[in-house]
Motif scaffolding. Structure first.
Motif, PDB file in Angstrom:
ATOM      1  N   LYS A 133      14.926 -27.096 -48.787  1.00 57.90           N
ATOM      2  CA  LYS A 133      15.101 -28.386 -49.453  1.00 57.90           C
ATOM      3  C   LYS A 133      16.257 -28.340 -50.448  1.00 57.90           C
ATOM      4  O   LYS A 133      16.927 -29.348 -50.661  1.00 57.90           O
ATOM      5  CB  LYS A 133      13.799 -28.877 -50.087  1.00 57.90           C
ATOM      6  CG  LYS A 133      13.261 -28.099 -51.222  1.00 57.90           C
ATOM      7  CD  LYS A 133      11.876 -28.639 -51.620  1.00 57.90           C
ATOM      8  CE  LYS A 133      11.229 -27.645 -52.568  1.00 57.90           C
ATOM      9  NZ  LYS A 133       9.842 -27.974 -52.886  1.00 57.90           N
ATOM     10  N   SER A 134      16.530 -27.166 -51.023  1.00 54.28           N
ATOM     11  CA  SER A 134      17.649 -27.060 -51.973  1.00 54.28           C
ATOM     12  C   SER A 134      18.999 -27.285 -51.285  1.00 54.28           C
ATOM     13  O   SER A 134      19.907 -27.854 -51.881  1.00 54.28           O
ATOM     14  CB  SER A 134      17.649 -25.680 -52.637  1.00 54.28           C
ATOM     15  OG  SER A 134      16.501 -25.503 -53.430  1.00 54.28           O
ATOM     16  N   VAL A 135      19.120 -26.808 -50.045  1.00 55.47           N
ATOM     17  CA  VAL A 135      20.416 -26.903 -49.352  1.00 55.47           C
ATOM     18  C   VAL A 135      20.478 -28.086 -48.383  1.00 55.47           C
ATOM     19  O   VAL A 135      21.438 -28.216 -47.623  1.00 55.47           O
ATOM     20  CB  VAL A 135      20.742 -25.598 -48.577  1.00 55.47           C
ATOM     21  CG1 VAL A 135      20.767 -24.405 -49.525  1.00 55.47           C
ATOM     22  CG2 VAL A 135      19.743 -25.340 -47.448  1.00 55.47           C
ATOM     23  N   LYS A 136      19.456 -28.934 -48.451  1.00 57.00           N
ATOM     24  CA  LYS A 136      19.337 -30.067 -47.529  1.00 57.00           C
ATOM     25  C   LYS A 136      20.656 -30.818 -47.318  1.00 57.00           C
ATOM     26  O   LYS A 136      21.044 -31.118 -46.190  1.00 57.00           O
ATOM     27  CB  LYS A 136      18.281 -31.011 -48.094  1.00 57.00           C
ATOM     28  CG  LYS A 136      17.983 -32.225 -47.288  1.00 57.00           C
ATOM     29  CD  LYS A 136      16.782 -32.966 -47.881  1.00 57.00           C
ATOM     30  CE  LYS A 136      16.411 -34.153 -47.022  1.00 57.00           C
ATOM     31  NZ  LYS A 136      15.024 -34.584 -47.261  1.00 57.00           N
ATOM     32  N   SER A 137      21.358 -31.098 -48.408  1.00 54.05           N
ATOM     33  CA  SER A 137      22.573 -31.924 -48.301  1.00 54.05           C
ATOM     34  C   SER A 137      23.725 -31.162 -47.637  1.00 54.05           C
ATOM     35  O   SER A 137      24.722 -31.762 -47.259  1.00 54.05           O
ATOM     36  CB  SER A 137      23.009 -32.394 -49.684  1.00 54.05           C
ATOM     37  OG  SER A 137      23.375 -31.269 -50.476  1.00 54.05           O
ATOM     38  N   GLU A 138      23.591 -29.842 -47.500  1.00 53.09           N
ATOM     39  CA  GLU A 138      24.677 -29.048 -46.911  1.00 53.09           C
ATOM     40  C   GLU A 138      24.281 -28.422 -45.579  1.00 53.09           C
ATOM     41  O   GLU A 138      25.025 -27.611 -45.020  1.00 53.09           O
ATOM     42  CB  GLU A 138      25.078 -27.917 -47.879  1.00 53.09           C
ATOM     43  CG  GLU A 138      25.595 -28.419 -49.201  1.00 53.09           C
ATOM     44  CD  GLU A 138      26.192 -27.310 -50.063  1.00 53.09           C
ATOM     45  OE1 GLU A 138      26.081 -26.136 -49.684  1.00 53.09           O
ATOM     46  OE2 GLU A 138      26.781 -27.653 -51.100  1.00 53.09           O
ATOM     47  N   GLY A 201      14.192 -30.771 -43.982  1.00 58.93           N
ATOM     48  CA  GLY A 201      15.601 -30.592 -43.694  1.00 58.93           C
ATOM     49  C   GLY A 201      16.291 -31.844 -43.183  1.00 58.93           C
ATOM     50  O   GLY A 201      16.467 -32.815 -43.917  1.00 58.93           O
ATOM     51  N   ILE A 202      16.647 -31.840 -41.888  1.00 57.02           N
ATOM     52  CA  ILE A 202      17.551 -32.854 -41.347  1.00 57.02           C
ATOM     53  C   ILE A 202      16.901 -33.734 -40.285  1.00 57.02           C
ATOM     54  O   ILE A 202      17.591 -34.333 -39.472  1.00 57.02           O
ATOM     55  CB  ILE A 202      18.828 -32.170 -40.794  1.00 57.02           C
ATOM     56  CG1 ILE A 202      18.471 -30.983 -39.880  1.00 57.02           C
ATOM     57  CG2 ILE A 202      19.711 -31.717 -41.928  1.00 57.02           C
ATOM     58  CD1 ILE A 202      19.669 -30.242 -39.308  1.00 57.02           C
ATOM     59  N   HIS A 223      10.125 -18.073 -36.649  1.00 57.64           N
ATOM     60  CA  HIS A 223      11.439 -17.588 -37.079  1.00 57.64           C
ATOM     61  C   HIS A 223      12.325 -18.812 -37.332  1.00 57.64           C
ATOM     62  O   HIS A 223      12.597 -19.596 -36.421  1.00 57.64           O
ATOM     63  CB  HIS A 223      12.045 -16.688 -35.996  1.00 57.64           C
ATOM     64  CG  HIS A 223      13.398 -16.170 -36.365  1.00 57.64           C
ATOM     65  ND1 HIS A 223      13.573 -15.131 -37.240  1.00 57.64           N
ATOM     66  CD2 HIS A 223      14.636 -16.576 -35.987  1.00 57.64           C
ATOM     67  CE1 HIS A 223      14.873 -14.920 -37.385  1.00 57.64           C
ATOM     68  NE2 HIS A 223      15.535 -15.775 -36.639  1.00 57.64           N
ATOM     69  N   ILE A 224      12.746 -18.965 -38.560  1.00 63.70           N
ATOM     70  CA  ILE A 224      13.506 -20.154 -38.969  1.00 63.70           C
ATOM     71  C   ILE A 224      14.936 -19.754 -39.308  1.00 63.70           C
ATOM     72  O   ILE A 224      15.158 -18.749 -39.976  1.00 63.70           O
ATOM     73  CB  ILE A 224      12.842 -20.808 -40.206  1.00 63.70           C
ATOM     74  CG1 ILE A 224      11.436 -21.298 -39.847  1.00 63.70           C
ATOM     75  CG2 ILE A 224      13.687 -21.950 -40.757  1.00 63.70           C
ATOM     76  CD1 ILE A 224      10.584 -21.690 -41.039  1.00 63.70           C
ATOM     77  N   GLU A 225      15.898 -20.513 -38.800  1.00 64.41           N
ATOM     78  CA  GLU A 225      17.306 -20.269 -39.158  1.00 64.41           C
ATOM     79  C   GLU A 225      17.926 -21.557 -39.704  1.00 64.41           C
ATOM     80  O   GLU A 225      17.773 -22.627 -39.110  1.00 64.41           O
ATOM     81  CB  GLU A 225      18.110 -19.809 -37.934  1.00 64.41           C
ATOM     82  CG  GLU A 225      17.656 -18.460 -37.407  1.00 64.41           C
ATOM     83  CD  GLU A 225      18.662 -17.839 -36.433  1.00 64.41           C
ATOM     84  OE1 GLU A 225      18.288 -16.838 -35.798  1.00 64.41           O
ATOM     85  OE2 GLU A 225      19.795 -18.364 -36.316  1.00 64.41           O
ATOM     86  N   ALA A 226      18.599 -21.435 -40.837  1.00 59.89           N
ATOM     87  CA  ALA A 226      19.261 -22.586 -41.467  1.00 59.89           C
ATOM     88  C   ALA A 226      20.650 -22.150 -41.867  1.00 59.89           C
ATOM     89  O   ALA A 226      20.813 -21.081 -42.466  1.00 59.89           O
ATOM     90  CB  ALA A 226      18.477 -23.029 -42.700  1.00 59.89           C
ATOM     91  N   SER A 227      21.659 -22.959 -41.548  1.00 63.64           N
ATOM     92  CA  SER A 227      23.000 -22.571 -41.977  1.00 63.64           C
ATOM     93  C   SER A 227      23.814 -23.787 -42.409  1.00 63.64           C
ATOM     94  O   SER A 227      23.512 -24.928 -42.057  1.00 63.64           O
ATOM     95  CB  SER A 227      23.729 -21.802 -40.876  1.00 63.64           C
ATOM     96  OG  SER A 227      23.920 -22.639 -39.767  1.00 63.64           O
ATOM     97  N   GLY A 228      24.813 -23.508 -43.226  1.00 64.62           N
ATOM     98  CA  GLY A 228      25.677 -24.568 -43.758  1.00 64.62           C
ATOM     99  C   GLY A 228      26.661 -23.977 -44.750  1.00 64.62           C
ATOM    100  O   GLY A 228      26.831 -22.762 -44.820  1.00 64.62           O
ATOM    101  N   LYS A 229      27.277 -24.859 -45.530  1.00 67.08           N
ATOM    102  CA  LYS A 229      28.327 -24.468 -46.465  1.00 67.08           C
ATOM    103  C   LYS A 229      27.840 -23.432 -47.478  1.00 67.08           C
ATOM    104  O   LYS A 229      28.605 -22.610 -47.977  1.00 67.08           O
ATOM    105  CB  LYS A 229      28.800 -25.734 -47.205  1.00 67.08           C
ATOM    106  CG  LYS A 229      30.183 -25.702 -47.735  1.00 67.08           C
ATOM    107  CD  LYS A 229      30.668 -27.118 -48.092  1.00 67.08           C
ATOM    108  CE  LYS A 229      29.866 -27.738 -49.233  1.00 67.08           C
ATOM    109  NZ  LYS A 229      30.333 -29.085 -49.608  1.00 67.08           N
ATOM    110  N   PHE A 230      26.536 -23.465 -47.804  1.00 66.75           N
ATOM    111  CA  PHE A 230      25.952 -22.541 -48.797  1.00 66.75           C
ATOM    112  C   PHE A 230      25.896 -21.117 -48.271  1.00 66.75           C
ATOM    113  O   PHE A 230      25.783 -20.161 -49.032  1.00 66.75           O
ATOM    114  CB  PHE A 230      24.533 -22.998 -49.138  1.00 66.75           C
ATOM    115  CG  PHE A 230      23.626 -22.989 -47.931  1.00 66.75           C
ATOM    116  CD1 PHE A 230      23.598 -24.075 -47.071  1.00 66.75           C
ATOM    117  CD2 PHE A 230      22.847 -21.889 -47.631  1.00 66.75           C
ATOM    118  CE1 PHE A 230      22.797 -24.060 -45.933  1.00 66.75           C
ATOM    119  CE2 PHE A 230      22.047 -21.869 -46.493  1.00 66.75           C
ATOM    120  CZ  PHE A 230      22.031 -22.960 -45.647  1.00 66.75           C
TER     121      PHE A 230
END
Lengths: 272, 272
Positions: A133-138, A201-202, A223-230
């Motif tokens: 939730k912290s990186v949601k916008s990215e 998330g999205i 197994h969760i994967e999240a990626s972005g600018k962060f």
């Protein structure tokens, strides 16, 4: 001392009620309801501090209570959630799948603001939602791969139109690879995890879900994967089933209890 | 509309203040303080809604505000945290290392109960604390392995008594392997992450910390493992540094903002 009403007296509701009854945190269970009168009576018998059994689910939030804890069903959420907020009570929801219906989510989100009340969704059988939730916008991509024993997948609607014979699987096999939106209708047992991740998330159209069958596992693994600018986050959660309710992960029960404990306590609260 | 006071107008404080100023959530920044008058003045200049600069840090919590956000230093936490709670205000702490002193933790925890106020600790540069706090009572082991470029480790107290030459490292090398309690004094730059994990789980004496130097990485990576009766969780968080403040991970800033947003909003709150 928070006053709690419980909607749903099944296995999950019973464990929550027993925890409240153990005086582990400043709370008292004052009212309960279950569509099955036998289930609510059976629960009340197990408790030292006897809550009152109300006549229908809507009567829970009209009592002198702080929060309604739903541990019943998606239909129960759709039926009572709005009136709980209108009655100026908070709400904790276990049957998170109900909120994937966007019109319901929007109505409840607006009602939280209108009535200045909060809906709490525990992290369930997964973890790492503080980060997501912290990186949601990215967020650029978000996926979850769930691995279960083939017998845990039996009965899913998906198999009505599939040639896969779960009894014949002798090594790790990909059963499904698609979006969370598709997965939730085809694999009802997976709905809460896919719904939680989508809502955090999205959204369910952009969240990828893979379901694997592994005949050699005794755990449910997410197994969760999240990626972005962060950067990138990967979370692997290997859950043993709860011994009182093999269909539920031990973690799902523990995270519900922790969420309620946090709600009831004036404390140092760790985590986003 | 929540009224916020900010203690610390450095890089982290400035990003929090700018976010509040953007009206992204229902909050207003009313008062600020920094030991450097120039820093507080410089921050106020950047904002549309100008907060008042108070004369000392203790004057923040005597104003008509809801929460003090600390983004200053461990010493600032030790200095003002108790009086913030005594003044019946909530507190968000970024310099979490201050709470590793058990007497301070206990005093603040008791004060939360006495004054019915809450201290919030964001998940910082890590994630998965929702899961770890849920399984706290069943945790058997908890560890974190942090991998950074050698230059990011320079200046740590550890090297005063070590033969390791950071400039000569040409492949992944284990620099430290011990407890969180040992690590926090030897690697000050790692203190918040080690402190957060220790406080969430089983304390700094039982939490294992490994620190690796990798000359080929441009990220700070934290790998957390937790196991117990519930099963096992592993979280890998690969963080890019924030472009405005290379010493801080982007995630640490985003998680602080998310925590504050949650505090200020009547909303559907996801995650334990």
């Amino acid at each position: 001392m928070k006053r709690i009403a419980l909607l749903g007296c099944g296995s999950m509701g019973t464990q929550i009620a027993l925890t409240i009854d153990s005086n582990d945190f400043p709370a008292v269970l004052t009212h309960v309801y279950d569509a099955s009168k036998a289930a609510s009576s059976s629960l009340v018998e197990k408790l030292n501090n006897k809550p009152e059994i109300v006549e229908n689910s809507h009567l829970l939030s009209s009592q002198h209570i702080d929060i309604v804890v739903e541990a019943a069903s998606q239909d129960a959420v759709k039926d009572v959630a709005l009136s709980v907020l209108q009655n100026k009570k908070d709400l904790m929801i276990m049957s998170v799948g109900a909120l994937l219906d966007e019109s319901i989510y929007d109505i409840l989100s607006d009602a939280c603001k209108d009535f200045k009340k909060t809906i709490y969704l525990p992290s369930g059988a997964i973890a790492g939602l503080d980060g997501i939730k912290s990186v949601k916008s990215e967020l650029e991509s978000l996926s979850i791969t769930t691995t279960k024993h083939p017998r845990s997948l039996k009965g899913a609607k998906f198999f009505e139109n599939s040639d896969i014979n779960l009894d014949k699987i002798d090594s790790i096999t990909t059963i499904f690879d698609g979006t969370a939106k598709e997965a939730v209708s085809l694999f009802p047992a997976n709905i809460n995890v896919a719904a939680l991740l989508s809502l955090t998330g999205i959204g369910s159209k952009q969240t990828k879900v893979r379901i694997l069958a592994d005949p050699n596992t005794d755990k449910n693994t997410h197994h969760i994967e999240a990626s972005g600018k962060f950067g990138k986050m990967t979370f692997t959660i290997e859950n043993f089933p709860d011994k009182n309710n093999p269909k539920t992960s031990r973690l799902a029960i523990l995270s519900a209890i922790e969420t309620l404990k946090k709600y009831c306590s004036d404390e140092i609260q760790i985590g986003t």
